[in-house]
Design a protein around this motif. Sequence first.
Motif, PDB file in Angstrom:
ATOM      1  N   ASN A 121    -118.642 -72.798 -33.043  1.00 48.00           N
ATOM      2  CA  ASN A 121    -117.525 -72.818 -33.991  1.00 48.00           C
ATOM      3  C   ASN A 121    -116.198 -72.524 -33.305  1.00 48.00           C
ATOM      4  O   ASN A 121    -115.170 -73.126 -33.625  1.00 48.00           O
ATOM      5  CB  ASN A 121    -117.778 -71.803 -35.110  1.00 48.00           C
ATOM      6  N   GLY A 122    -116.244 -71.600 -32.354  1.00 52.10           N
ATOM      7  CA  GLY A 122    -115.033 -71.268 -31.610  1.00 52.10           C
ATOM      8  C   GLY A 122    -114.534 -72.439 -30.773  1.00 52.10           C
ATOM      9  O   GLY A 122    -113.320 -72.663 -30.674  1.00 52.10           O
ATOM     10  N   LEU A 123    -115.463 -73.175 -30.184  1.00 50.72           N
ATOM     11  CA  LEU A 123    -115.077 -74.340 -29.380  1.00 50.72           C
ATOM     12  C   LEU A 123    -114.475 -75.445 -30.244  1.00 50.72           C
ATOM     13  O   LEU A 123    -113.515 -76.108 -29.837  1.00 50.72           O
ATOM     14  CB  LEU A 123    -116.288 -74.870 -28.610  1.00 50.72           C
ATOM     15  N   ILE A 124    -115.031 -75.641 -31.433  1.00 52.40           N
ATOM     16  CA  ILE A 124    -114.469 -76.642 -32.335  1.00 52.40           C
ATOM     17  C   ILE A 124    -113.036 -76.266 -32.712  1.00 52.40           C
ATOM     18  O   ILE A 124    -112.130 -77.122 -32.711  1.00 52.40           O
ATOM     19  CB  ILE A 124    -115.347 -76.803 -33.592  1.00 52.40           C
ATOM     20  N   GLU A 125    -112.816 -74.982 -32.993  1.00 49.28           N
ATOM     21  CA  GLU A 125    -111.459 -74.519 -33.302  1.00 49.28           C
ATOM     22  C   GLU A 125    -110.520 -74.736 -32.117  1.00 49.28           C
ATOM     23  O   GLU A 125    -109.376 -75.167 -32.289  1.00 49.28           O
ATOM     24  CB  GLU A 125    -111.482 -73.035 -33.693  1.00 49.28           C
ATOM     25  N   GLU A 126    -111.020 -74.448 -30.917  1.00 52.26           N
ATOM     26  CA  GLU A 126    -110.200 -74.628 -29.712  1.00 52.26           C
ATOM     27  C   GLU A 126    -109.846 -76.102 -29.511  1.00 52.26           C
ATOM     28  O   GLU A 126    -108.692 -76.439 -29.235  1.00 52.26           O
ATOM     29  CB  GLU A 126    -110.962 -74.111 -28.485  1.00 52.26           C
TER      30      GLU A 126
END
Length: 219
Positions: A121-126
Amino acid sequence: MAEEVKLFGMWASPFSRRIEVALKLKGIQYEYIEEDLSNKSPSLLKYNPVHKKIPVLLHKGKPVAESLVILEYIDETWKHNPILPADPYERAMARFWAKFLDEKLWPAAKKVVLSKGEEHNGLIEEIQEHLKTLESELKEKKFFGGESLGFVDIAANIIFWLLVVQETLGLDILTEDKFPGLHEWYQRLLDDAVFKECVSMERLLASFKVRFGALTASK
């Protein structure tokens, strides 16, 4: 002459495809040598002994490695149909955005494939933050450089690999409603004859689904 220019590449590599797009835009004849990255040829290791990676451009027996370096070499060697702007400041900005794509967007896009849970999820946000930055830079322009396909557009071909990952894994990263400018931009590139010749979305999708399709069950 075709025998003066050789390109060592791999069909599924965005970095290799960058060089093919540039050579075709320039109308330069070249010999393409497909590399098996699991069994690299002696020629590749000879011509790129430092990184041992594709792409490598061989021109008159002299090797040039690293895709962005090769793109600049091509533009400086064959002056017609320039892919970099003539203005020094605009050239510097084109290099800046190409570096942004390779150092910010690409690493996150690669990691998202095998990530899970909070990291995923963090990578998608990034990735989406980087896409917002690119959307803002593109603004109302047809291409990043203005009216014609240029250096940054060629470097931004990694976005097509991101789209392939998105479809393969059933993700919701780059959509028309979130990024209308980028959506129009990549549709425009898909309609470009040279780009279409060099980047087969259908073949990429088929390959990625074989390699990573099973991961969708665990997302």
